[in-house]
Design a protein around this motif. Structure first.
Motif, PDB file in Angstrom:
ATOM      1  N   LEU A  63       0.848  -1.180   0.000  1.00  0.00           N
ATOM      2  CA  LEU A  63       0.000   0.000   0.000  1.00  0.00           C
ATOM      3  C   LEU A  63       0.890   1.238   0.000  1.00  0.00           C
ATOM      4  N   ARG A  64       0.968   1.889  -1.153  1.00  0.00           N
ATOM      5  CA  ARG A  64       1.865   3.043  -1.296  1.00  0.00           C
ATOM      6  C   ARG A  64       1.419   4.196  -0.398  1.00  0.00           C
ATOM      7  N   ARG A  65       2.371   4.805   0.293  1.00  0.00           N
ATOM      8  CA  ARG A  65       2.087   5.941   1.159  1.00  0.00           C
ATOM      9  C   ARG A  65       2.426   7.238   0.424  1.00  0.00           C
ATOM     10  N   TYR A  66       1.459   8.147   0.330  1.00  0.00           N
ATOM     11  CA  TYR A  66       1.657   9.451  -0.301  1.00  0.00           C
ATOM     12  C   TYR A  66       1.939  10.534   0.735  1.00  0.00           C
ATOM     13  N   THR A  67       1.284  10.447   1.879  1.00  0.00           N
ATOM     14  CA  THR A  67       1.481  11.381   2.986  1.00  0.00           C
ATOM     15  C   THR A  67       1.434  10.566   4.276  1.00  0.00           C
ATOM     16  N   PRO A  68       1.725  11.176   5.416  1.00  0.00           N
ATOM     17  CA  PRO A  68       1.598  10.436   6.683  1.00  0.00           C
ATOM     18  C   PRO A  68       0.174   9.960   6.956  1.00  0.00           C
ATOM     19  N   GLU A  69      -0.826  10.570   6.300  1.00  0.00           N
ATOM     20  CA  GLU A  69      -2.221  10.180   6.525  1.00  0.00           C
ATOM     21  C   GLU A  69      -2.697   9.070   5.600  1.00  0.00           C
ATOM     22  N   THR A  70      -1.941   8.734   4.575  1.00  0.00           N
ATOM     23  CA  THR A  70      -2.358   7.676   3.651  1.00  0.00           C
ATOM     24  C   THR A  70      -2.511   6.354   4.386  1.00  0.00           C
ATOM     25  N   ILE A  71      -3.539   5.613   4.052  1.00  0.00           N
ATOM     26  CA  ILE A  71      -3.720   4.267   4.624  1.00  0.00           C
ATOM     27  C   ILE A  71      -2.616   3.373   4.091  1.00  0.00           C
ATOM     28  N   ALA A  72      -1.815   2.813   4.995  1.00  0.00           N
ATOM     29  CA  ALA A  72      -0.636   2.060   4.543  1.00  0.00           C
ATOM     30  C   ALA A  72      -0.523   0.690   5.184  1.00  0.00           C
ATOM     31  N   THR A  73      -1.513   0.267   5.957  1.00  0.00           N
ATOM     32  CA  THR A  73      -1.484  -1.065   6.551  1.00  0.00           C
ATOM     33  C   THR A  73      -2.794  -1.786   6.263  1.00  0.00           C
ATOM     34  N   PRO A  74      -2.771  -3.098   6.080  1.00  0.00           N
ATOM     35  CA  PRO A  74      -4.006  -3.844   5.823  1.00  0.00           C
ATOM     36  C   PRO A  74      -5.015  -3.714   6.963  1.00  0.00           C
ATOM     37  N   GLU A  75      -4.523  -3.656   8.197  1.00  0.00           N
ATOM     38  CA  GLU A  75      -5.422  -3.576   9.344  1.00  0.00           C
ATOM     39  C   GLU A  75      -6.246  -2.282   9.307  1.00  0.00           C
ATOM     40  N   ARG A  76      -5.567  -1.175   9.047  1.00  0.00           N
ATOM     41  CA  ARG A  76      -6.286   0.098   8.981  1.00  0.00           C
ATOM     42  C   ARG A  76      -7.218   0.132   7.779  1.00  0.00           C
ATOM     43  N   LEU A  77      -6.787  -0.430   6.655  1.00  0.00           N
ATOM     44  CA  LEU A  77      -7.625  -0.435   5.464  1.00  0.00           C
ATOM     45  C   LEU A  77      -8.909  -1.221   5.703  1.00  0.00           C
ATOM     46  N   ARG A  78      -8.812  -2.364   6.380  1.00  0.00           N
ATOM     47  CA  ARG A  78     -10.023  -3.142   6.697  1.00  0.00           C
ATOM     48  C   ARG A  78     -10.989  -2.317   7.538  1.00  0.00           C
ATOM     49  N   ARG A  79     -10.458  -1.620   8.541  1.00  0.00           N
ATOM     50  CA  ARG A  79     -11.316  -0.814   9.412  1.00  0.00           C
ATOM     51  C   ARG A  79     -11.998   0.303   8.630  1.00  0.00           C
ATOM     52  N   VAL A  80     -11.223   0.964   7.771  1.00  0.00           N
ATOM     53  CA  VAL A  80     -11.782   2.075   7.002  1.00  0.00           C
ATOM     54  C   VAL A  80     -12.851   1.586   6.030  1.00  0.00           C
ATOM     55  N   LEU A  81     -12.616   0.463   5.370  1.00  0.00           N
ATOM     56  CA  LEU A  81     -13.609  -0.076   4.434  1.00  0.00           C
ATOM     57  C   LEU A  81     -14.909  -0.429   5.153  1.00  0.00           C
TER      58      LEU A  81
END
Length: 239
Positions: free
Chosen positions: A149-167
């Motif tokens: 998961l490419r990071r563009y800024t410090p706020e970019t979702i960059a971990t699978p765990e956070r991405l699951r929560r956000v989805l």
């Protein structure tokens, strides 16, 4: 196809040598094919011998575009949305593991925005992408979660765990809210656009300044998405 794919979103004119290198074709082969495409109007040559995609190619692509009816239904609402937010309003569709932007309206002095018509972004990095990924088939979601998961800024979702929560939050609340995910100064907010069968067809989004007033655009986006859904219910897409 390899010749046309050599043109990136930000590279509208290339020399034959660049086309050959990017397409993996021998230079003589690339030169011959480019000449044939120029003859048919699918490519054009500038005065400096650089090559561009021709208007004829655009014309044929527009006739065959599977998003044409969708864009026609969306445009009145996109224009109204743009008039309210005064920055960027755009429409994105799912294409593979990316969001493809098929329409965008902007204004002079608008906040920075990395998207463009016919441009792409990874699904995890933008509000439109998150809306589309949240409603995508399970196999596609898992493939994105398993990939880097490419990071563009410090706020970019960059971990699978956070991405699951956000989805999960996107599905629960009905919108994606991405402050500073692509640029620190920009906030992306997106909602799903559904067809007559409630299937998510696209994502409607705005890019506005990243400040405390960002959530005020959510009701406006939702109203526009409902209007589009009603229009699509009476359109050829419903057949």
């Amino acid at each position: 196809m390899r010749i046309f794919e050599a043109f990136g979103p930000g590279e509208r004119a290339l020399r034959v040598g660049e086309i050959a290198a990017r397409s993996g074709l021998h230079r003589a082969t690339a030169s011959r094919l480019v000449a044939e495409l120029v003859e048919h109007g699918l490519l054009v040559r500038d005065a400096d011998r650089r090559v561009r995609i021709g208007v004829r190619m655009w014309e044929l692509a527009m006739r065959a575009s599977p998003t044409l009816s969708l864009r026609e239904a969306v445009m009145p609402f996109l224009e109204d949305l743009h008039g309210v937010v005064g920055h960027h309003a755009q429409l994105g569709v799912l294409d593979g593991v990316e969001v493809l932007f098929v329409e965008r309206l902007s204004a002079p002095g608008s906040v920075i925005n990395y998207t463009r018509i016919a441009g792409r972004l990874p699904l995890h990095a933008s509000s439109s992408g998150l809306v589309l990924l949240a409603h995508a088939p399970h196999d596609l979601r898992e493939a994105v979660l398993a990939a880097p998961l490419r990071r563009y800024t410090p706020e970019t979702i960059a971990t699978p765990e956070r991405l699951r929560r956000v989805l999960a939050d996107v599905r629960r609340h009905g919108y994606a809210y991405c402050p500073g995910h692509l640029h620190a100064d920009a906030l992306g907010v997106a909602v799903p656009v559904t067809g007559p069968d409630r299937q998510v067809l696209a994502a409607l989004s705005v890019i506005v300044p990243n400040d405390d007033g960002g959530r005020a655009v959510v009701p406006v986006l939702r109203a526009a998405a409902r209007g589009i859904a009603r229009t699509l219910g009476n359109s050829p897409l419903a057949e």
